[in-house]
Design a protein around this motif. Sequence first.
Motif, PDB file in Angstrom:
ATOM      1  N   HIS A   1      24.752  60.279   0.297  1.00 47.95           N
ATOM      2  CA  HIS A   1      23.743  61.387   0.115  1.00 47.95           C
ATOM      3  C   HIS A   1      22.340  61.177  -0.068  1.00 47.95           C
ATOM      4  O   HIS A   1      21.388  62.040  -0.255  1.00 47.95           O
ATOM      5  CB  HIS A   1      24.196  62.029  -1.472  1.00 47.95           C
ATOM      6  CG  HIS A   1      24.334  60.976  -2.440  1.00 47.95           C
ATOM      7  ND1 HIS A   1      24.621  61.453  -3.769  1.00 47.95           N
ATOM      8  CD2 HIS A   1      24.174  59.996  -2.694  1.00 47.95           C
ATOM      9  CE1 HIS A   1      24.552  60.586  -4.598  1.00 47.95           C
ATOM     10  NE2 HIS A   1      24.231  59.368  -3.776  1.00 47.95           N
TER      11      HIS A   1
ATOM     12  N   ASP B   1      28.234  61.777  -8.325  1.00 45.21           N
ATOM     13  CA  ASP B   1      27.646  60.336  -8.168  1.00 45.21           C
ATOM     14  C   ASP B   1      26.371  60.241  -9.347  1.00 45.21           C
ATOM     15  O   ASP B   1      25.612  61.181  -9.701  1.00 45.21           O
ATOM     16  CB  ASP B   1      27.111  60.013  -6.829  1.00 45.21           C
ATOM     17  CG  ASP B   1      26.805  58.836  -6.410  1.00 45.21           C
ATOM     18  OD1 ASP B   1      27.577  58.106  -6.205  1.00 45.21           O
ATOM     19  OD2 ASP B   1      25.562  58.348  -7.070  1.00 45.21           O
ATOM     20  N   VAL B   2      26.142  59.070  -9.904  1.00 47.15           N
ATOM     21  CA  VAL B   2      25.166  59.012 -10.845  1.00 47.15           C
ATOM     22  C   VAL B   2      23.643  58.890 -10.326  1.00 47.15           C
ATOM     23  O   VAL B   2      23.005  59.346 -11.035  1.00 47.15           O
ATOM     24  CB  VAL B   2      25.378  57.569 -11.847  1.00 47.15           C
ATOM     25  CG1 VAL B   2      25.101  56.293 -11.015  1.00 47.15           C
ATOM     26  CG2 VAL B   2      24.904  57.711 -13.096  1.00 47.15           C
ATOM     27  N   HIS B   3      23.782  58.949  -8.974  1.00 45.90           N
ATOM     28  CA  HIS B   3      22.351  59.050  -8.574  1.00 45.90           C
ATOM     29  C   HIS B   3      22.201  60.434  -7.946  1.00 45.90           C
ATOM     30  O   HIS B   3      23.305  61.102  -7.406  1.00 45.90           O
ATOM     31  CB  HIS B   3      22.056  57.863  -7.325  1.00 45.90           C
ATOM     32  CG  HIS B   3      22.397  56.551  -7.960  1.00 45.90           C
ATOM     33  ND1 HIS B   3      23.642  55.820  -7.704  1.00 45.90           N
ATOM     34  CD2 HIS B   3      21.461  55.651  -8.731  1.00 45.90           C
ATOM     35  CE1 HIS B   3      23.623  54.643  -8.256  1.00 45.90           C
ATOM     36  NE2 HIS B   3      22.391  54.407  -8.583  1.00 45.90           N
TER      37      HIS B   3
ATOM     38  N   ASP C   1      30.363  55.494 -10.328  1.00 41.08           N
ATOM     39  CA  ASP C   1      29.422  54.791 -10.831  1.00 41.08           C
ATOM     40  C   ASP C   1      28.380  55.440 -12.278  1.00 41.08           C
ATOM     41  O   ASP C   1      27.883  54.584 -12.925  1.00 41.08           O
ATOM     42  CB  ASP C   1      27.875  54.340  -9.910  1.00 41.08           C
ATOM     43  CG  ASP C   1      27.463  55.787  -9.034  1.00 41.08           C
ATOM     44  OD1 ASP C   1      27.837  56.923  -9.278  1.00 41.08           O
ATOM     45  OD2 ASP C   1      26.882  55.305  -7.968  1.00 41.08           O
TER      46      ASP C   1
ATOM     47  N   GLY D   1      29.200  56.280  -4.948  1.00 40.48           N
ATOM     48  CA  GLY D   1      29.068  54.904  -5.218  1.00 40.48           C
ATOM     49  C   GLY D   1      29.946  54.603  -6.372  1.00 40.48           C
ATOM     50  O   GLY D   1      30.931  55.070  -6.854  1.00 40.48           O
TER      51      GLY D   1
ATOM     52  N   TYR E   1      29.650  50.450  -8.478  1.00 42.80           N
ATOM     53  CA  TYR E   1      29.306  48.839  -8.277  1.00 42.80           C
ATOM     54  C   TYR E   1      29.591  48.060  -9.579  1.00 42.80           C
ATOM     55  O   TYR E   1      28.781  47.897 -10.302  1.00 42.80           O
ATOM     56  CB  TYR E   1      27.719  49.092  -8.156  1.00 42.80           C
ATOM     57  CG  TYR E   1      27.342  49.908  -7.104  1.00 42.80           C
ATOM     58  CD1 TYR E   1      27.334  49.754  -5.920  1.00 42.80           C
ATOM     59  CD2 TYR E   1      26.897  51.464  -7.567  1.00 42.80           C
ATOM     60  CE1 TYR E   1      27.098  50.741  -4.934  1.00 42.80           C
ATOM     61  CE2 TYR E   1      26.541  52.394  -6.690  1.00 42.80           C
ATOM     62  CZ  TYR E   1      26.670  51.943  -5.111  1.00 42.80           C
ATOM     63  OH  TYR E   1      26.493  52.990  -4.307  1.00 42.80           O
TER      64      TYR E   1
END
Length: 288
Positions: A96, A138-140, A215, A256, A258
């Motif tokens: 994204h 997603d956290v971003h 994430d 994501g 990680y």
Amino acid sequence: MEKYGLLRQKLQEQLPQIELSLAEPATAGELALVHTPRYIEAVFQGTLSPTEQREIGFSWSPGMVDRATRSVGATIAAARCALVQGISANLAGGTHHSYADKGGGFCVFNDVAVAARLMQAEQARQRKQMQVAVIDLDVHQGNGTAHVFRADPTVFTLSVHGAKNFPFRKEASDWDLELPDGCGDGEYLQAVNVALQAIDDQVRADLVFYIAGADPYEGDRLGRLKVSAAGLMARDQRVMDWAWERRIPLAMVMGGGYGHVIEETVDIQVNTFSQGVRHWQRWQNRPA
Ligand SMILES: [Zn+2]
């Protein structure tokens, strides 16, 4: 990179009822529904500038092109399948941070944006405008997706993300919710409820793309939030229940993840798929 193979392996072991298939790579013509001819050409020919490669986060190779085009192809396949089966997923995807004319943050092409435009084009044969919604958890922030669809009312972009996390210059999605560092399960799930309500208030979607990022997890190296694995599973369940109650086909991508411990990230994704199997079963058993 290791998590992708691990996810496939764990799904085969733990959820053998999931049918896996290998996606065709997206073609230049499909990518051109979103990306500029110059950028597509630069990726295919290996003429990205050093600055462009730095922004993407890895250097060009033929393998990178194969991965990027297959990842978009898998999201296209998931979207097509979801329209028939109710739910389907890409075992990767959720790139994204990619814009029409450039990549970024480990994203080369924007898989969800290309698949959304392609599904709309295919549906257009039936003389009907397909309304799409993107639920990006997603956290971003989904900055690339927000920018691609900034003036397109037929794709509703929604992003729930960490306020202090990458990208540091955010775009305006149709609807954004920023979370503080250290946000836990209660606050996070409340945000998801508010987000789903926001879609209900603004659009009636014919197809939803769900970026089920792993994430926001408390054990993530990049996430900055404190959401538990159980909290993320509850999140997935809410999104799927929401889609089920409205009978909206759901195409899922992984986004994501990680984790300090990579197996924990993969286990969160396996949980997402176990919720997906439950969702698929009720979709198959629905009265005609
Ligand atoms: Zn992310």
